[in-house]
Motif scaffolding. Structure first.
Motif, mmCIF file in Angstrom:
data_model
loop_
_atom_site.group_PDB
_atom_site.id
_atom_site.type_symbol
_atom_site.label_atom_id
_atom_site.label_comp_id
_atom_site.label_asym_id
_atom_site.label_seq_id
_atom_site.Cartn_x
_atom_site.Cartn_y
_atom_site.Cartn_z
ATOM 1 N N TRP A 193 45.864 43.577 47.731
ATOM 2 C CA TRP A 193 44.965 43.943 46.652
ATOM 3 C C TRP A 193 45.727 44.184 45.362
ATOM 4 O O TRP A 193 45.203 43.986 44.292
ATOM 5 C CB TRP A 193 44.201 45.217 47.019
ATOM 6 N N THR B 173 44.246 49.009 43.286
ATOM 7 C CA THR B 173 42.885 49.083 43.827
ATOM 8 C C THR B 173 41.848 49.139 42.712
ATOM 9 O O THR B 173 40.655 49.059 42.977
ATOM 10 C CB THR B 173 42.722 50.315 44.740
ATOM 11 N N GLU B 174 42.313 49.230 41.488
ATOM 12 C CA GLU B 174 41.402 49.258 40.345
ATOM 13 C C GLU B 174 40.777 47.883 40.163
ATOM 14 O O GLU B 174 41.470 46.862 40.113
ATOM 15 C CB GLU B 174 42.179 49.657 39.082
ATOM 16 N N LYS B 175 39.470 47.843 40.076
ATOM 17 C CA LYS B 175 38.738 46.575 39.962
ATOM 18 C C LYS B 175 38.527 46.244 38.487
ATOM 19 O O LYS B 175 37.473 46.498 37.917
ATOM 20 C CB LYS B 175 37.414 46.666 40.722
ATOM 21 N N THR B 176 39.552 45.654 37.893
ATOM 22 C CA THR B 176 39.535 45.373 36.459
ATOM 23 C C THR B 176 38.970 44.004 36.120
ATOM 24 O O THR B 176 38.653 43.743 34.972
ATOM 25 C CB THR B 176 40.965 45.468 35.889
ATOM 26 N N LYS C 139 36.169 40.715 36.881
ATOM 27 C CA LYS C 139 34.767 40.525 37.282
ATOM 28 C C LYS C 139 34.544 39.105 37.769
ATOM 29 O O LYS C 139 35.090 38.153 37.222
ATOM 30 C CB LYS C 139 33.820 40.795 36.097
ATOM 31 N N GLY D 185 33.004 43.717 40.681
ATOM 32 C CA GLY D 185 34.371 44.016 40.309
ATOM 33 C C GLY D 185 35.335 43.651 41.429
ATOM 34 O O GLY D 185 35.049 43.888 42.602
ATOM 35 N N VAL D 186 36.464 43.053 41.070
ATOM 36 C CA VAL D 186 37.525 42.730 42.022
ATOM 37 C C VAL D 186 38.861 43.092 41.386
ATOM 38 O O VAL D 186 38.967 43.236 40.171
ATOM 39 C CB VAL D 186 37.522 41.233 42.447
ATOM 40 N N THR D 187 39.885 43.187 42.211
ATOM 41 C CA THR D 187 41.216 43.472 41.684
ATOM 42 C C THR D 187 41.744 42.254 40.927
ATOM 43 O O THR D 187 41.309 41.120 41.166
ATOM 44 C CB THR D 187 42.192 43.833 42.814
ATOM 45 N N TYR E 293 41.334 38.195 41.741
ATOM 46 C CA TYR E 293 40.755 37.327 40.721
ATOM 47 C C TYR E 293 41.652 36.106 40.474
ATOM 48 O O TYR E 293 41.191 34.969 40.472
ATOM 49 C CB TYR E 293 40.553 38.112 39.421
ATOM 50 N N ALA F 235 37.701 42.034 50.502
ATOM 51 C CA ALA F 235 37.164 42.832 49.394
ATOM 52 C C ALA F 235 35.793 42.353 48.928
ATOM 53 O O ALA F 235 35.055 43.106 48.297
ATOM 54 C CB ALA F 235 38.144 42.827 48.221
#
Length: 183
Positions: free
Chosen positions: A25, A28-31, A33, A42-44, A48, A67
């Motif tokens: 990942w 873990t912040e889903k920055t 889209k 949202g995905v990491t 992406y 995810a």
């Protein structure tokens, strides 16, 4: 853009063929889209980039990605799906490994390993004995090589070290994902 649809692991012949993605990942912040079934998700950043890189120009690619396919906020579903992971990877047509964006050093070592594989496959059918020999003899032969060869071996060593330092190689889950993979 992607579509998410239900599928069953224990289907009779003729189930939907898919590939499973093995990756880290990263944060873990889903920055980043993506659009899934018309909704924003949202995905990491690492996922992406992987999805962009793995997307086919023509045709669909059916990927199982933890995810996306597992509701990470639903503890019960997540627990159930984790129990299914071995079967998910075992039943995949192939497991695709995403190590992250490449670098010049990693490109060099990957090109070298591909050439090594191609050369040995033609003669012996299995590249591992030659690779083992190459790895054991490489440091001993390095000082005797010319400047150009020494420089290339230096790049190869840097590439190999950079590759093996990738977080994917430190994940415990890779043992299950790779050991279960058919391809």
């Amino acid at each position: 853009r992607c579509e998410i649809f239900d599928a069953w692991l224990h289907q009779a012949e003729g189930g939907i063929p898919y590939e499973a993605l093995s990756y880290t990942w990263g944060s873990t912040e889903k920055t980043a889209k993506i659009t899934a079934n018309g909704c924003t998700m949202g995905v990491t950043e690492n996922l992406y980039v992987a999805l962009q890189h793995l997307r086919l120009e023509i045709g669909d690619r059916i990927l199982w990605v933890d995810a996306i396919c597992i509701d990470q906020d639903h503890i019960q579903e997540r627990g159930h799906q984790v129990q299914q992971m071995r079967n998910i990877y075992r039943k995949a047509e192939q497991v695709v490994i995403w190590l992250g964006r490449s670098t010049t050093e990693i490109d060099l070592i990957m090109d070298f390993m591909k050439r090594l594989h191609d050369d040995v496959s033609k003669v012996e059918g299995d590249w591992r004995p030659l690779a083992k020999h190459w790895m054991h003899s490489w440091p001993a032969t390095l000082p005797t090589l010319g400047d150009v060869d020494t420089k290339q071996h230096g790049w190869q060593l840097e590439g190999l070290e950079a590759l093996l330092r990738r977080p994917w190689f430190r994940r415990v889950w890779i043992l299950q994902e790779i050991a279960s993979a058919r391809v």
